[in-house]
Design a protein around this motif. Structure first.
Motif, PDB file in Angstrom:
ATOM      1  N   ASP A  96      48.841  53.388  30.106  1.00 10.65           N
ATOM      2  CA  ASP A  96      48.395  52.888  31.412  1.00 10.65           C
ATOM      3  C   ASP A  96      49.040  51.542  31.732  1.00 10.65           C
ATOM      4  N   PHE A  97      49.095  50.670  30.730  1.00 12.20           N
ATOM      5  CA  PHE A  97      49.699  49.347  30.924  1.00 12.20           C
ATOM      6  C   PHE A  97      51.176  49.468  31.269  1.00 12.20           C
ATOM      7  N   LEU A  98      51.885  50.332  30.555  1.00  7.68           N
ATOM      8  CA  LEU A  98      53.321  50.481  30.775  1.00  7.68           C
ATOM      9  C   LEU A  98      53.633  51.082  32.140  1.00  7.68           C
ATOM     10  N   GLU A  99      52.721  51.887  32.675  1.00  8.05           N
ATOM     11  CA  GLU A  99      52.987  52.590  33.932  1.00  8.05           C
ATOM     12  C   GLU A  99      52.368  51.921  35.153  1.00  8.05           C
ATOM     13  N   ALA A 100      51.629  50.834  34.972  1.00 10.01           N
ATOM     14  CA  ALA A 100      51.004  50.156  36.110  1.00 10.01           C
ATOM     15  C   ALA A 100      52.066  49.641  37.077  1.00 10.01           C
ATOM     16  N   ASP A 101      51.787  49.736  38.367  1.00  7.30           N
ATOM     17  CA  ASP A 101      52.685  49.232  39.401  1.00  7.30           C
ATOM     18  C   ASP A 101      52.918  47.738  39.200  1.00  7.30           C
ATOM     19  N   TYR A 102      54.180  47.313  39.251  1.00  5.39           N
ATOM     20  CA  TYR A 102      54.511  45.911  38.964  1.00  5.39           C
ATOM     21  C   TYR A 102      53.808  44.953  39.918  1.00  5.39           C
ATOM     22  N   ASP A 103      53.899  45.221  41.222  1.00  3.69           N
ATOM     23  CA  ASP A 103      53.301  44.309  42.207  1.00  3.69           C
ATOM     24  C   ASP A 103      51.784  44.227  42.052  1.00  3.69           C
ATOM     25  N   ALA A 104      51.151  45.373  41.780  1.00  3.03           N
ATOM     26  CA  ALA A 104      49.696  45.385  41.605  1.00  3.03           C
ATOM     27  C   ALA A 104      49.299  44.635  40.342  1.00  3.03           C
ATOM     28  N   ALA A 105      50.040  44.852  39.258  1.00  2.00           N
ATOM     29  CA  ALA A 105      49.719  44.192  37.990  1.00  2.00           C
ATOM     30  C   ALA A 105      49.873  42.681  38.108  1.00  2.00           C
ATOM     31  N   ILE A 106      50.976  42.240  38.718  1.00  2.00           N
ATOM     32  CA  ILE A 106      51.198  40.797  38.910  1.00  2.00           C
ATOM     33  C   ILE A 106      50.199  40.233  39.914  1.00  2.00           C
ATOM     34  N   GLY A 107      50.050  40.939  41.036  1.00  2.00           N
ATOM     35  CA  GLY A 107      49.181  40.449  42.102  1.00  2.00           C
ATOM     36  C   GLY A 107      47.754  40.232  41.660  1.00  2.00           C
ATOM     37  N   THR A 108      47.217  41.166  40.886  1.00  2.00           N
ATOM     38  CA  THR A 108      45.817  41.049  40.463  1.00  2.00           C
ATOM     39  C   THR A 108      45.633  40.040  39.342  1.00  2.00           C
ATOM     40  N   ILE A 109      46.689  39.715  38.595  1.00  2.00           N
ATOM     41  CA  ILE A 109      46.588  38.609  37.629  1.00  2.00           C
ATOM     42  C   ILE A 109      46.288  37.316  38.377  1.00  2.00           C
ATOM     43  N   PHE A 110      47.002  37.120  39.483  1.00  2.00           N
ATOM     44  CA  PHE A 110      46.844  35.881  40.247  1.00  2.00           C
ATOM     45  C   PHE A 110      45.545  35.841  41.054  1.00  2.00           C
ATOM     46  N   THR A 111      45.054  36.998  41.483  1.00  2.00           N
ATOM     47  CA  THR A 111      43.820  36.990  42.277  1.00  2.00           C
ATOM     48  C   THR A 111      42.566  37.051  41.396  1.00  2.00           C
ATOM     49  N   SER A 112      42.669  37.641  40.220  1.00  2.00           N
ATOM     50  CA  SER A 112      41.498  37.735  39.328  1.00  2.00           C
ATOM     51  C   SER A 112      41.215  36.421  38.621  1.00  2.00           C
ATOM     52  N   VAL A 113      42.271  35.763  38.171  1.00  2.00           N
ATOM     53  CA  VAL A 113      42.135  34.502  37.443  1.00  2.00           C
ATOM     54  C   VAL A 113      42.722  33.407  38.325  1.00  2.00           C
ATOM     55  N   SER A 114      41.888  32.809  39.136  1.00  2.00           N
ATOM     56  CA  SER A 114      42.360  31.845  40.124  1.00  2.00           C
ATOM     57  C   SER A 114      41.271  30.823  40.429  1.00  2.00           C
ATOM     58  N   LYS A 115      41.682  29.733  41.055  1.00  2.00           N
ATOM     59  CA  LYS A 115      40.728  28.716  41.479  1.00  2.00           C
ATOM     60  C   LYS A 115      39.735  29.301  42.471  1.00  2.00           C
ATOM     61  N   ALA A 116      40.254  30.158  43.367  1.00  2.00           N
ATOM     62  CA  ALA A 116      39.389  30.781  44.380  1.00  2.00           C
ATOM     63  C   ALA A 116      38.310  31.634  43.737  1.00  2.00           C
ATOM     64  N   GLN A 117      38.696  32.453  42.741  1.00  2.00           N
ATOM     65  CA  GLN A 117      37.709  33.303  42.086  1.00  2.00           C
ATOM     66  C   GLN A 117      36.704  32.481  41.283  1.00  2.00           C
ATOM     67  N   ALA A 118      37.168  31.390  40.674  1.00  2.00           N
ATOM     68  CA  ALA A 118      36.250  30.519  39.931  1.00  2.00           C
ATOM     69  C   ALA A 118      35.193  29.924  40.846  1.00  2.00           C
ATOM     70  N   GLU A 119      35.552  29.724  42.109  1.00  2.00           N
ATOM     71  CA  GLU A 119      34.607  29.176  43.082  1.00  2.00           C
ATOM     72  C   GLU A 119      33.757  30.261  43.728  1.00  2.00           C
ATOM     73  N   VAL A 120      34.351  31.433  43.952  1.00  2.00           N
ATOM     74  CA  VAL A 120      33.672  32.506  44.690  1.00  2.00           C
ATOM     75  C   VAL A 120      32.655  33.259  43.837  1.00  2.00           C
ATOM     76  N   MET A 121      33.031  33.613  42.603  1.00  2.00           N
ATOM     77  CA  MET A 121      32.193  34.522  41.823  1.00  2.00           C
ATOM     78  C   MET A 121      30.799  33.973  41.509  1.00  2.00           C
ATOM     79  N   PRO A 122      30.622  32.680  41.212  1.00  2.00           N
ATOM     80  CA  PRO A 122      29.244  32.188  41.029  1.00  2.00           C
ATOM     81  C   PRO A 122      28.396  32.397  42.286  1.00  2.00           C
ATOM     82  N   GLN A 123      28.992  32.202  43.448  1.00  2.00           N
ATOM     83  CA  GLN A 123      28.266  32.423  44.703  1.00  2.00           C
ATOM     84  C   GLN A 123      27.908  33.894  44.867  1.00  2.00           C
ATOM     85  N   GLU A 124      28.843  34.771  44.483  1.00  2.00           N
ATOM     86  CA  GLU A 124      28.601  36.211  44.611  1.00  2.00           C
ATOM     87  C   GLU A 124      27.469  36.662  43.696  1.00  2.00           C
TER      88      GLU A 124
END
Length: 306
Positions: free
Chosen positions: A206-234
């Motif tokens: 699964d890791f080897l076949e994951a779409d490059y843009d999706a794999a990179i994109g979600t690294i930046f959106t999952s582990v980010s300053k925005a998520q650190a601020e948003v998730m406690p509120q959620e």
């Protein structure tokens, strides 16, 4: 294999069901984590299918689902839209923000004509599910979040993580899966207790076949300053009854992060499973299922182990 068009992207999905006579079962949707697929939920779904019709799907860009809308599919989505707002939604460029993945799920349920569900999600999928709980609370009966939590922003460590993650995603030769024991090395950071070789191989594939843009994109959106601020509120504004399951030795999302998230809402029940790490549902199947069944207030046959 069954596919459904979701916002212009072909999504893989499958049902795990057992005959129930005339009984109409509730639907439980399973969501996987970063660079994974629905495959690792198969055994859990099989047990819970005694009480639920289990819907498994691969998130956009992962597993067997597509990564980007095709021109033809986008045109079809526009043609089928009933309003200017839907048309605009159909043709806009999708991003890798976790909120977009929550909207993907809503569109998937609409496409399958499902109104209300239970949701069973893991890791990045659990973050998406939390956002879904608050954006579409009327569509969720109960939720189970496995290996989820909140974290504090640290610019230096986040930048290092993004740099390392980018390198790992870029260097993914397909022949890697042919090297002996590489699956064991690949999964070492994620596990405390052992899982079968076939499951380790599936994760690596699964890791080897994951779409490059999706794999990179979600690294930046999952582990980010925005998520650190948003998730406690959620977590703080959750209204959906939720079970948060942590693995005692999880290095990816330490159990304490889950405990802190659960403490933000009286709707969240926290449980930690001993001697497991980032995949407690695979590392200790009986205990994991027992905890889930207690939360759902159901009785199911004991799983056969070994």
């Amino acid at each position: 294999m069954p596919y459904i068009n979701v916002r212009g992207v072909e999504h893989y999905y499958e049902w795990v069901k057992k005959p129930s006579g005339s009984l109409v079962k509730p639907v439980m949707v399973f969501m996987h984590g970063w660079a994974g697929s629905a495959r690792y939920w198969q055994n859990t779904a099989d047990v819970l299918s005694e009480q639920f019709d289990c819907l498994l799907y691969d998130l956009r860009g992962f597993g067997r689902s597509g990564g980007k809308p095709t021109i033809a599919k986008a045109s079809e989505a526009v043609a089928e839209s009933d309003s200017p707002q839907e048309e605009s939604e159909a043709i806009k460029e999708l991003t890798y923000e976790l909120e977009e993945y929550a909207d993907d799920l809503a569109a998937l349920l609409d496409g399958l004509h499902i109104q209300r569900v239970y949701i069973h999600a893991h890791s990045m999928g659990a973050s998406v599910a939390t956002l879904f709980f608050n954006r579409y609370s009327q569509r969720v009966e109960r939720g189970i979040l496995t290996c989820s939590g909140i974290f504090e922003y640290d610019e230096k460590s986040f930048n290092a993580f993004h740099k390392f993650g980018g390198y790992v995603v870029k260097f993914r030769p397909k022949w890697l899966s042919k090297i002996p024991f590489v699956d064991r090395m690949f999964m070492a950071r994620f596990l405390y207790s052992s899982i079968p070789h076939s499951e380790r191989q599936a994760f690596l594939q699964d890791f080897l076949e994951a779409d490059y843009d999706a794999a990179i994109g979600t690294i930046f959106t999952s582990v980010s300053k925005a998520q650190a601020e948003v998730m406690p509120q959620e977590f703080a504004k959750l209204t959906v009854p939720t079970l948060l399951v942590a693995g005692e030795y999880d290095k990816i999302i330490p159990a304490e992060m889950g405990r802190q998230a659960a403490a933000l809402s009286d709707k969240v029940e926290f449980v930690m499973i001993p001697n497991t790490a980032h995949f407690p549902m695979l590392e200790d199947v009986p205990t994991y299922l027992q905890r889930v069944q207690e939360f759902l207030q159901i009785n199911t046959p004991k799983p056969q182990v070994g």
